[in-house]
Write a protein that holds these residues in place. Structure first.
Motif, PDB file in Angstrom:
ATOM      1  N   PRO A 192      48.838   1.024   3.562  1.00 17.48           N
ATOM      2  CA  PRO A 192      48.353   2.340   3.993  1.00 17.48           C
ATOM      3  C   PRO A 192      47.148   2.287   4.934  1.00 17.48           C
ATOM      4  CG  PRO A 192      47.824   1.974   1.680  1.00 17.48           C
ATOM      5  CD  PRO A 192      48.716   0.834   2.114  1.00 17.48           C
ATOM      6  N   LYS A 193      46.338   1.243   4.870  1.00 19.76           N
ATOM      7  CA  LYS A 193      45.167   1.139   5.742  1.00 19.76           C
ATOM      8  C   LYS A 193      45.492   0.445   7.065  1.00 19.76           C
ATOM      9  CE  LYS A 193      41.883   0.981   1.920  1.00 19.76           C
ATOM     10  NZ  LYS A 193      40.935   0.107   1.214  1.00 19.76           N
ATOM     11  N   GLY A 194      46.712  -0.075   7.202  1.00 20.40           N
ATOM     12  CA  GLY A 194      47.074  -0.763   8.444  1.00 20.40           C
ATOM     13  C   GLY A 194      46.393  -2.099   8.622  1.00 20.40           C
ATOM     14  N   ASP A 195      46.130  -2.786   7.511  1.00 18.18           N
ATOM     15  CA  ASP A 195      45.441  -4.080   7.566  1.00 18.18           C
ATOM     16  C   ASP A 195      46.300  -5.207   8.117  1.00 18.18           C
ATOM     17  OD1 ASP A 195      43.154  -2.966   6.412  1.00 18.18           O
ATOM     18  OD2 ASP A 195      43.822  -3.429   4.370  1.00 18.18           O
ATOM     19  N   VAL A 196      47.610  -5.124   7.926  1.00 18.18           N
ATOM     20  CA  VAL A 196      48.485  -6.259   8.231  1.00 18.18           C
ATOM     21  C   VAL A 196      48.615  -6.543   9.734  1.00 18.18           C
ATOM     22  CG1 VAL A 196      50.819  -7.182   7.974  1.00 18.18           C
ATOM     23  CG2 VAL A 196      49.708  -6.060   6.032  1.00 18.18           C
ATOM     24  N   PRO A 197      48.927  -5.561  10.587  1.00 19.94           N
ATOM     25  CA  PRO A 197      49.145  -5.893  12.000  1.00 19.94           C
ATOM     26  C   PRO A 197      47.998  -6.650  12.675  1.00 19.94           C
ATOM     27  CG  PRO A 197      50.050  -3.739  11.542  1.00 19.94           C
ATOM     28  CD  PRO A 197      49.287  -4.161  10.304  1.00 19.94           C
ATOM     29  N   PRO A 198      46.727  -6.246  12.486  1.00 20.69           N
ATOM     30  CA  PRO A 198      45.665  -7.018  13.142  1.00 20.69           C
ATOM     31  C   PRO A 198      45.577  -8.466  12.631  1.00 20.69           C
ATOM     32  CG  PRO A 198      44.789  -4.949  12.268  1.00 20.69           C
ATOM     33  CD  PRO A 198      46.192  -5.058  11.809  1.00 20.69           C
ATOM     34  N   LEU A 199      45.823  -8.654  11.335  1.00 17.12           N
ATOM     35  CA  LEU A 199      45.759 -10.012  10.797  1.00 17.12           C
ATOM     36  C   LEU A 199      46.923 -10.864  11.291  1.00 17.12           C
ATOM     37  CD1 LEU A 199      44.477  -9.227   7.222  1.00 17.12           C
ATOM     38  CD2 LEU A 199      43.279 -10.487   8.998  1.00 17.12           C
ATOM     39  N   VAL A 200      48.096 -10.262  11.445  1.00 15.81           N
ATOM     40  CA  VAL A 200      49.227 -10.994  12.022  1.00 15.81           C
ATOM     41  C   VAL A 200      48.919 -11.312  13.482  1.00 15.81           C
ATOM     42  CG1 VAL A 200      51.662 -10.832  12.677  1.00 15.81           C
ATOM     43  CG2 VAL A 200      50.933 -10.070  10.422  1.00 15.81           C
ATOM     44  N   GLY A 201      48.302 -10.384  14.181  1.00 12.30           N
ATOM     45  CA  GLY A 201      47.901 -10.636  15.564  1.00 12.30           C
ATOM     46  C   GLY A 201      46.955 -11.817  15.665  1.00 12.30           C
ATOM     47  N   GLU A 202      45.978 -11.885  14.760  1.00  9.44           N
ATOM     48  CA  GLU A 202      45.052 -13.026  14.745  1.00  9.44           C
ATOM     49  C   GLU A 202      45.798 -14.329  14.497  1.00  9.44           C
ATOM     50  OE1 GLU A 202      41.762 -12.505  12.047  1.00  9.44           O
ATOM     51  OE2 GLU A 202      41.434 -10.454  12.740  1.00  9.44           O
ATOM     52  N   LEU A 203      46.737 -14.303  13.563  1.00  5.56           N
ATOM     53  CA  LEU A 203      47.522 -15.495  13.264  1.00  5.56           C
ATOM     54  C   LEU A 203      48.283 -15.961  14.505  1.00  5.56           C
ATOM     55  CD1 LEU A 203      48.906 -17.606  11.415  1.00  5.56           C
ATOM     56  CD2 LEU A 203      50.565 -15.828  10.823  1.00  5.56           C
ATOM     57  N   VAL A 204      48.962 -15.041  15.175  1.00  5.68           N
ATOM     58  CA  VAL A 204      49.759 -15.403  16.349  1.00  5.68           C
ATOM     59  C   VAL A 204      48.855 -15.919  17.477  1.00  5.68           C
ATOM     60  CG1 VAL A 204      51.287 -14.497  18.153  1.00  5.68           C
ATOM     61  CG2 VAL A 204      51.665 -13.886  15.757  1.00  5.68           C
ATOM     62  N   VAL A 205      47.744 -15.250  17.732  1.00  2.00           N
ATOM     63  CA  VAL A 205      46.818 -15.687  18.780  1.00  2.00           C
ATOM     64  C   VAL A 205      46.285 -17.079  18.462  1.00  2.00           C
ATOM     65  CG1 VAL A 205      44.555 -15.249  19.827  1.00  2.00           C
ATOM     66  CG2 VAL A 205      46.224 -13.399  19.611  1.00  2.00           C
ATOM     67  N   ASP A 206      45.877 -17.300  17.220  1.00  2.00           N
ATOM     68  CA  ASP A 206      45.353 -18.625  16.843  1.00  2.00           C
ATOM     69  C   ASP A 206      46.432 -19.697  16.946  1.00  2.00           C
ATOM     70  OD1 ASP A 206      42.913 -17.480  16.415  1.00  2.00           O
ATOM     71  OD2 ASP A 206      42.930 -17.694  14.232  1.00  2.00           O
ATOM     72  N   LEU A 207      47.666 -19.375  16.545  1.00  2.00           N
ATOM     73  CA  LEU A 207      48.770 -20.332  16.674  1.00  2.00           C
ATOM     74  C   LEU A 207      49.024 -20.669  18.137  1.00  2.00           C
ATOM     75  CD1 LEU A 207      51.435 -19.206  14.054  1.00  2.00           C
ATOM     76  CD2 LEU A 207      50.399 -21.476  14.245  1.00  2.00           C
ATOM     77  N   LEU A 208      49.086 -19.659  18.994  1.00  2.00           N
ATOM     78  CA  LEU A 208      49.308 -19.900  20.419  1.00  2.00           C
ATOM     79  C   LEU A 208      48.164 -20.713  21.030  1.00  2.00           C
ATOM     80  CD1 LEU A 208      50.804 -16.460  21.506  1.00  2.00           C
ATOM     81  CD2 LEU A 208      52.018 -18.635  21.196  1.00  2.00           C
ATOM     82  N   SER A 209      46.941 -20.421  20.608  1.00  2.00           N
ATOM     83  CA  SER A 209      45.793 -21.198  21.096  1.00  2.00           C
ATOM     84  C   SER A 209      45.890 -22.647  20.656  1.00  2.00           C
ATOM     85  CB  SER A 209      44.474 -20.597  20.589  1.00  2.00           C
ATOM     86  OG  SER A 209      44.282 -19.312  21.110  1.00  2.00           O
ATOM     87  N   THR A 210      46.327 -22.861  19.422  1.00  2.00           N
ATOM     88  CA  THR A 210      46.509 -24.228  18.912  1.00  2.00           C
ATOM     89  C   THR A 210      47.555 -24.958  19.734  1.00  2.00           C
ATOM     90  OG1 THR A 210      45.887 -23.550  16.679  1.00  2.00           O
ATOM     91  CG2 THR A 210      47.136 -25.592  16.882  1.00  2.00           C
ATOM     92  N   LEU A 211      48.670 -24.292  19.995  1.00  2.00           N
ATOM     93  CA  LEU A 211      49.749 -24.917  20.758  1.00  2.00           C
ATOM     94  C   LEU A 211      49.331 -25.156  22.210  1.00  2.00           C
ATOM     95  CD1 LEU A 211      52.772 -22.876  19.363  1.00  2.00           C
ATOM     96  CD2 LEU A 211      52.053 -25.200  18.726  1.00  2.00           C
ATOM     97  N   GLU A 212      48.580 -24.226  22.780  1.00  3.88           N
ATOM     98  CA  GLU A 212      48.129 -24.335  24.164  1.00  3.88           C
ATOM     99  C   GLU A 212      47.145 -25.497  24.345  1.00  3.88           C
ATOM    100  OE1 GLU A 212      47.876 -23.469  28.167  1.00  3.88           O
ATOM    101  OE2 GLU A 212      49.278 -22.643  26.713  1.00  3.88           O
ATOM    102  N   SER A 213      46.346 -25.772  23.316  1.00  3.87           N
ATOM    103  CA  SER A 213      45.319 -26.802  23.423  1.00  3.87           C
ATOM    104  C   SER A 213      45.858 -28.218  23.244  1.00  3.87           C
ATOM    105  CB  SER A 213      44.194 -26.533  22.419  1.00  3.87           C
ATOM    106  OG  SER A 213      44.681 -26.675  21.096  1.00  3.87           O
ATOM    107  N   LYS A 214      47.139 -28.339  22.981  1.00  8.24           N
ATOM    108  CA  LYS A 214      47.716 -29.694  22.809  1.00  8.24           C
ATOM    109  C   LYS A 214      47.807 -30.426  24.114  1.00  8.24           C
ATOM    110  CE  LYS A 214      50.701 -28.958  18.886  1.00  8.24           C
ATOM    111  NZ  LYS A 214      52.022 -29.186  18.399  1.00  8.24           N
TER     112      LYS A 214
END
Length: 191
Positions: free
Chosen positions: A169-191
């Motif tokens: 109800p507070k909409g907590d999930v989408p921003p946290l999923v966004g952080e996960l995806v951004v961090d994953l992409l950053s990890t993959l990009e830095s290889k």
């Protein structure tokens, strides 16, 4: 839902899988007590059930259970526990991801698919759907583990499943999923 992983595995040509989920998703039509198809999703990816259906997916090849990592599964049916005793699936908790990554690398995993069911989280900290069991990691632990696993491995694809806004109800999930995806992409990009 979790069954989308079969198509994503085929599309990426994945030969290994990381499955972060509070459930094992290792039931088959013969072992399920509920008939819930999502509870058979990892079993399908491993070629343990729904073979004819999965073989209709262009490029689908079952992932060898020895190249499978099950992260933070805590709500397991008796048949799933029995199967996990027989199969060489690597089981790990979020903080202990390093040995799982080393095992996949040692087993020659070339293209790894990562599947994150949001119910892996501790529902006290993040509830993404109705299928919750007490315990589990907090969002920061999931993010650190997934990025840690992605660092040394060749991640070919990602599925994120099981979000139901009615349980957020507070909409907590989408921003946290966004952080996960951004961090994953950053990890993959830095290889």
């Amino acid at each position: 839902n979790c069954l989308t992983a079969a198509g994503a595995v085929a599309g990426a040509g994945a030969d290994a899988i990381i499955w972060a989920d509070q459930h094992g998703d290792l039931n088959t039509p013969e072992t399920t007590t509920t008939g819930f198809l999502d509870g058979m999703a990892l079993a399908t990816v491993l070629g343990l059930c729904w073979r004819r259906m999965a073989n209709q997916i262009p490029g689908f090849k079952p992932v060898d259970p020895s190249r499978s990592v099950l992260v933070n599964a805590r709500d397991l049916d008796a048949a799933e526990r029995e199967l996990l005793e027989k199969l060489p699936i690597v089981r790990t908790e979020c903080p202990d991801w390093k040995s799982a990554a080393q095992r996949l690398k040692a087993d020659g995993a070339r293209q790894v698919h990562m599947h994150v069911d949001l119910d892996v989280h501790d529902p006290e900290k993040l509830q993404a759907n109705r299928y919750t069991t007490p315990g589990g990691p907090v969002p920061e632990q999931v993010r650190m583990a997934m990025c840690g696993l992605a660092g040394p491995l060749a991640i070919a694809g990602l599925t994120i499943s099981a979000y139901d806004p009615a349980f957020d109800p507070k909409g907590d999930v989408p921003p946290l999923v966004g952080e996960l995806v951004v961090d994953l992409l950053s990890t993959l990009e830095s290889k």
